[in-house]
Design a protein around this motif. Structure first.
Motif, PDB file in Angstrom:
ATOM      1  N   VAL A  37     -26.035  58.897 -39.739  1.00  0.00           N
ATOM      2  CA  VAL A  37     -26.113  59.358 -38.354  1.00  0.00           C
ATOM      3  C   VAL A  37     -25.826  58.197 -37.406  1.00  0.00           C
ATOM      4  CG1 VAL A  37     -27.662  60.255 -36.572  1.00  0.00           C
ATOM      5  CG2 VAL A  37     -27.700  61.237 -38.872  1.00  0.00           C
ATOM      6  N   ALA A  38     -26.455  57.062 -37.660  1.00  0.00           N
ATOM      7  CA  ALA A  38     -26.253  55.893 -36.810  1.00  0.00           C
ATOM      8  C   ALA A  38     -24.806  55.410 -36.873  1.00  0.00           C
ATOM      9  CB  ALA A  38     -27.206  54.774 -37.225  1.00  0.00           C
ATOM     10  N   HIS A  39     -24.209  55.477 -38.062  1.00  0.00           N
ATOM     11  CA  HIS A  39     -22.818  55.053 -38.225  1.00  0.00           C
ATOM     12  C   HIS A  39     -21.878  55.926 -37.409  1.00  0.00           C
ATOM     13  CE1 HIS A  39     -19.226  53.590 -40.366  1.00  0.00           C
ATOM     14  NE2 HIS A  39     -18.836  54.850 -40.367  1.00  0.00           N
ATOM     15  N   ALA A  40     -22.099  57.229 -37.429  1.00  0.00           N
ATOM     16  CA  ALA A  40     -21.231  58.137 -36.676  1.00  0.00           C
ATOM     17  C   ALA A  40     -21.250  57.808 -35.189  1.00  0.00           C
ATOM     18  CB  ALA A  40     -21.673  59.584 -36.898  1.00  0.00           C
ATOM     19  N   ILE A  41     -22.386  57.397 -34.687  1.00  0.00           N
ATOM     20  CA  ILE A  41     -22.496  57.039 -33.273  1.00  0.00           C
ATOM     21  C   ILE A  41     -21.812  55.704 -33.006  1.00  0.00           C
ATOM     22  CG2 ILE A  41     -24.108  56.532 -31.397  1.00  0.00           C
ATOM     23  CD1 ILE A  41     -26.172  58.258 -32.968  1.00  0.00           C
ATOM     24  N   ALA A  42     -22.122  54.706 -33.838  1.00  0.00           N
ATOM     25  CA  ALA A  42     -21.617  53.358 -33.599  1.00  0.00           C
ATOM     26  C   ALA A  42     -20.104  53.269 -33.733  1.00  0.00           C
ATOM     27  CB  ALA A  42     -22.291  52.376 -34.553  1.00  0.00           C
ATOM     28  N   GLN A  43     -19.518  54.071 -34.651  1.00  0.00           N
ATOM     29  CA  GLN A  43     -18.095  53.942 -34.945  1.00  0.00           C
ATOM     30  C   GLN A  43     -17.246  55.059 -34.328  1.00  0.00           C
ATOM     31  OE1 GLN A  43     -17.092  51.212 -36.171  1.00  0.00           O
ATOM     32  NE2 GLN A  43     -19.123  50.460 -36.715  1.00  0.00           N
ATOM     33  N   ALA A  44     -17.831  55.891 -33.504  1.00  0.00           N
ATOM     34  CA  ALA A  44     -17.059  56.971 -32.897  1.00  0.00           C
ATOM     35  C   ALA A  44     -15.934  56.407 -32.038  1.00  0.00           C
ATOM     36  CB  ALA A  44     -17.975  57.858 -32.048  1.00  0.00           C
ATOM     37  N   HIS A  45     -14.761  57.003 -32.168  1.00  0.00           N
ATOM     38  CA  HIS A  45     -13.610  56.572 -31.382  1.00  0.00           C
ATOM     39  C   HIS A  45     -13.862  56.883 -29.907  1.00  0.00           C
ATOM     40  CE1 HIS A  45      -9.477  56.281 -29.941  1.00  0.00           C
ATOM     41  NE2 HIS A  45      -9.170  55.672 -31.077  1.00  0.00           N
ATOM     42  N   PRO A  46     -13.494  55.984 -28.998  1.00  0.00           N
ATOM     43  CA  PRO A  46     -13.740  56.258 -27.567  1.00  0.00           C
ATOM     44  C   PRO A  46     -13.139  57.580 -27.098  1.00  0.00           C
ATOM     45  CG  PRO A  46     -13.075  53.971 -27.879  1.00  0.00           C
ATOM     46  CD  PRO A  46     -12.911  54.648 -29.205  1.00  0.00           C
ATOM     47  N   ASP A  47     -11.973  57.952 -27.654  1.00  0.00           N
ATOM     48  CA  ASP A  47     -11.321  59.191 -27.226  1.00  0.00           C
ATOM     49  C   ASP A  47     -12.047  60.436 -27.721  1.00  0.00           C
ATOM     50  OD1 ASP A  47      -9.422  57.664 -25.980  1.00  0.00           O
ATOM     51  OD2 ASP A  47      -7.935  57.839 -27.579  1.00  0.00           O
ATOM     52  N   ALA A  48     -12.991  60.260 -28.657  1.00  0.00           N
ATOM     53  CA  ALA A  48     -13.758  61.408 -29.153  1.00  0.00           C
ATOM     54  C   ALA A  48     -14.841  61.838 -28.161  1.00  0.00           C
ATOM     55  CB  ALA A  48     -14.397  61.091 -30.498  1.00  0.00           C
ATOM     56  N   HIS A  49     -15.217  60.938 -27.253  1.00  0.00           N
ATOM     57  CA  HIS A  49     -16.297  61.241 -26.301  1.00  0.00           C
ATOM     58  C   HIS A  49     -17.486  61.848 -27.046  1.00  0.00           C
ATOM     59  CE1 HIS A  49     -13.669  60.310 -22.935  1.00  0.00           C
ATOM     60  NE2 HIS A  49     -12.742  61.065 -23.502  1.00  0.00           N
ATOM     61  N   TYR A  50     -17.787  61.233 -28.188  1.00  0.00           N
ATOM     62  CA  TYR A  50     -18.835  61.766 -29.061  1.00  0.00           C
ATOM     63  C   TYR A  50     -20.197  61.640 -28.392  1.00  0.00           C
ATOM     64  CZ  TYR A  50     -21.727  62.398 -33.230  1.00  0.00           C
ATOM     65  OH  TYR A  50     -22.660  62.844 -34.135  1.00  0.00           O
ATOM     66  N   ARG A  51     -20.950  62.729 -28.431  1.00  0.00           N
ATOM     67  CA  ARG A  51     -22.253  62.750 -27.782  1.00  0.00           C
ATOM     68  C   ARG A  51     -23.255  63.519 -28.643  1.00  0.00           C
ATOM     69  NH1 ARG A  51     -23.828  65.385 -21.851  1.00  0.00           N
ATOM     70  NH2 ARG A  51     -25.907  64.433 -21.705  1.00  0.00           N
ATOM     71  N   PRO A  52     -24.083  62.836 -29.415  1.00  0.00           N
ATOM     72  CA  PRO A  52     -25.126  63.539 -30.173  1.00  0.00           C
ATOM     73  C   PRO A  52     -26.297  63.887 -29.265  1.00  0.00           C
ATOM     74  CG  PRO A  52     -25.191  61.180 -30.641  1.00  0.00           C
ATOM     75  CD  PRO A  52     -24.045  61.396 -29.702  1.00  0.00           C
ATOM     76  N   LEU A  53     -26.708  65.135 -29.346  1.00  0.00           N
ATOM     77  CA  LEU A  53     -27.796  65.630 -28.511  1.00  0.00           C
ATOM     78  C   LEU A  53     -28.986  66.033 -29.375  1.00  0.00           C
ATOM     79  CD1 LEU A  53     -25.715  68.045 -26.237  1.00  0.00           C
ATOM     80  CD2 LEU A  53     -26.539  65.761 -25.603  1.00  0.00           C
ATOM     81  N   VAL A  54     -30.171  65.979 -28.780  1.00  0.00           N
ATOM     82  CA  VAL A  54     -31.363  66.492 -29.460  1.00  0.00           C
ATOM     83  C   VAL A  54     -32.107  67.413 -28.513  1.00  0.00           C
ATOM     84  CG1 VAL A  54     -31.618  64.505 -30.985  1.00  0.00           C
ATOM     85  CG2 VAL A  54     -32.781  64.497 -28.767  1.00  0.00           C
ATOM     86  N   ALA A  55     -32.739  68.425 -29.093  1.00  0.00           N
ATOM     87  CA  ALA A  55     -33.636  69.312 -28.347  1.00  0.00           C
ATOM     88  C   ALA A  55     -35.062  68.955 -28.740  1.00  0.00           C
ATOM     89  CB  ALA A  55     -33.347  70.775 -28.675  1.00  0.00           C
ATOM     90  N   GLU A  56     -35.908  68.803 -27.736  1.00  0.00           N
ATOM     91  CA  GLU A  56     -37.263  68.322 -27.964  1.00  0.00           C
ATOM     92  C   GLU A  56     -38.260  69.356 -27.455  1.00  0.00           C
ATOM     93  OE1 GLU A  56     -38.215  63.724 -27.735  1.00  0.00           O
ATOM     94  OE2 GLU A  56     -38.646  64.685 -25.820  1.00  0.00           O
ATOM     95  N   LEU A  57     -39.261  69.636 -28.257  1.00  0.00           N
ATOM     96  CA  LEU A  57     -40.338  70.560 -27.883  1.00  0.00           C
ATOM     97  C   LEU A  57     -41.664  69.826 -28.013  1.00  0.00           C
ATOM     98  CD1 LEU A  57     -41.321  73.473 -27.190  1.00  0.00           C
ATOM     99  CD2 LEU A  57     -41.433  73.877 -29.668  1.00  0.00           C
ATOM    100  N   ASP A  58     -42.320  69.594 -26.895  1.00  0.00           N
ATOM    101  CA  ASP A  58     -43.609  68.883 -26.891  1.00  0.00           C
ATOM    102  C   ASP A  58     -43.531  67.576 -27.674  1.00  0.00           C
ATOM    103  OD1 ASP A  58     -44.635  70.954 -25.392  1.00  0.00           O
ATOM    104  OD2 ASP A  58     -45.483  72.003 -27.128  1.00  0.00           O
ATOM    105  N   GLY A  59     -42.440  66.845 -27.447  1.00  0.00           N
ATOM    106  CA  GLY A  59     -42.286  65.540 -28.081  1.00  0.00           C
ATOM    107  C   GLY A  59     -41.705  65.562 -29.476  1.00  0.00           C
ATOM    108  N   GLU A  60     -41.493  66.763 -30.048  1.00  0.00           N
ATOM    109  CA  GLU A  60     -40.930  66.869 -31.401  1.00  0.00           C
ATOM    110  C   GLU A  60     -39.460  67.277 -31.317  1.00  0.00           C
ATOM    111  OE1 GLU A  60     -41.267  69.625 -35.458  1.00  0.00           O
ATOM    112  OE2 GLU A  60     -42.517  70.057 -33.697  1.00  0.00           O
ATOM    113  N   ILE A  61     -38.604  66.547 -32.015  1.00  0.00           N
ATOM    114  CA  ILE A  61     -37.193  66.912 -32.071  1.00  0.00           C
ATOM    115  C   ILE A  61     -37.044  68.098 -33.013  1.00  0.00           C
ATOM    116  CG2 ILE A  61     -34.905  66.179 -32.859  1.00  0.00           C
ATOM    117  CD1 ILE A  61     -35.550  63.402 -31.791  1.00  0.00           C
ATOM    118  N   ILE A  62     -36.571  69.233 -32.455  1.00  0.00           N
ATOM    119  CA  ILE A  62     -36.453  70.454 -33.253  1.00  0.00           C
ATOM    120  C   ILE A  62     -35.014  70.940 -33.379  1.00  0.00           C
ATOM    121  CG2 ILE A  62     -38.784  71.170 -32.618  1.00  0.00           C
ATOM    122  CD1 ILE A  62     -37.413  73.304 -30.784  1.00  0.00           C
ATOM    123  N   GLY A  63     -34.095  70.299 -32.660  1.00  0.00           N
ATOM    124  CA  GLY A  63     -32.702  70.728 -32.717  1.00  0.00           C
ATOM    125  C   GLY A  63     -31.762  69.566 -32.495  1.00  0.00           C
ATOM    126  N   THR A  64     -30.539  69.699 -33.015  1.00  0.00           N
ATOM    127  CA  THR A  64     -29.533  68.649 -32.873  1.00  0.00           C
ATOM    128  C   THR A  64     -28.183  69.290 -32.568  1.00  0.00           C
ATOM    129  OG1 THR A  64     -28.804  68.641 -35.184  1.00  0.00           O
ATOM    130  CG2 THR A  64     -30.740  67.310 -34.648  1.00  0.00           C
TER     131      THR A  64
END
Length: 309
Positions: A37-64
């Motif tokens: 997961v960390a690699h995909a973020i660090a090495q994403a091509h600038p033209d990909a405009h890659y943006r990993p998102l998370v959904a949080e419920l009461d402090g718990e990550i429940i979606g990606t």
């Protein structure tokens, strides 16, 4: 209880681990780790405009959500969003909120058509269709009990054919880049892919933390790489075929099966007990090869698309 959507914080190990955990729970047929997961973020091509998102419920990550532009496609304006919610945390609105934020991001980057993979289950397909996505091609996840399966015996390659590993190309991976680019270009897909940036391929593919060069088998014909089977592993028990392909001039000779069989034998000898792979539902030759190894379909995804504007 309110769900919020935010950017994943790559510097926060807890975020990265939660992202990987939710994806594994929602899609256990894919090999993923916090490092990948960390690699995909660090090495994403600038033209990909890659943006990993998370959904949080009461402090718990429940979606990606994995969100970006298909920058390596010859057709501009194609975006992707793959949304996964913890199976025990559905019906809180996390999926819909992730879709909305992802679509806004992709529209702002010039995307005109969006693609997403959806598990072939009534609730998942209904969710996609409610958000304006329409089904197209499908693909299968396949699983093999590697510890207890009976693999085809290893064969002696015919004259002029040699089995090596990707580790033999550690000093100069360019021949592997050329082979991967040719094979990937012919993969059945809604989004055409062209590998033209060698340095980007090195960063994103060759140095991927899941790629095991020693377990990635390469078939040489008269000294030239002609076929390969790329191996991903989690470093523990799970192995996955990330890509199996043959150069156009050498297809129809059983070289892909030779490479994959060699890789599977190597993986089992290294202690891996569970093998996964994925195939387009219309890729009959590769499905037949995997069936001969004992793989069984364990899930199916359907690609959905939506035209913006």
């Amino acid at each position: 209880m309110t769900v919020i959507v935010r950017d994943l914080r790559p510097e926060a190990r807890a975020d990265v681990e939660a992202f990987a955990r939710v994806r594994h729970l929602a899609l256990p047929y894919m090999v993923s780790t916090p490092d990948s997961v960390a690699h995909a973020i660090a090495q994403a091509h600038p033209d990909a405009h890659y943006r990993p998102l998370v959904a949080e419920l009461d402090g718990e990550i429940i979606g990606t959500a994995q969100v970006g532009i298909a920058h390596d496609s010859p057709e501009p304006g194609q975006g992707y969003l793959n949304v996964y919610v913890h199976p025990q945390r559905t019906r809180h609105g996390a999926g819909s909120l992730l879709v909305r934020v992802a679509e806004e991001h992709l529209a702002a980057q010039g995307a005109t058509k969006l693609f997403t993979w959806v598990l072939d289950e009534p609730a998942n397909r209904s969710f996609a269709e409610r958000h304006g996505y329409r089904p197209s091609r499908s693909a299968h996840f396949l699983r093999l009990d590697l510890a207890n399966s009976t693999l085809p015996p290893l064969q002696t390659p015919p004259p002029g054919v040699e089995l090596r590993t990707a580790a033999d190309y550690a000093d100069d991976p360019r021949p592997m880049f050329a082979l991967d680019a040719e094979a990937t270009a012919d993969e059945p897909s809604d989004i055409a892919v062209e590998f033209t940036d060698y340095e980007a391929w090195i960063a994103e593919t060759w140095k991927h933390p899941l790629l095991d060069l020693e377990l990635t088998s390469v078939v040489l014909v008269d000294g030239r790489p002609a076929a390969f089977s790329a191996a991903y592993t989690d470093g523990a028990t799970r192995y996955a075929s990330a890509m199996t392909g043959t150069a156009r001039a050498f297809r129809g000779r059983g070289l892909a099966k030779l490479a994959k069989n060699d890789s599977l034998h190597r993986a089992r000898a290294a202690g891996y007990t569970e093998a996964f792979t994925g195939n387009d539902a219309g890729n009959d030759p590769m499905l037949a090869i995997n069936k001969s190894f004992g793989y069984e379909i364990c899930a199916t995804e359907v690609r959905h698309a939506r035209q913006l504007g």
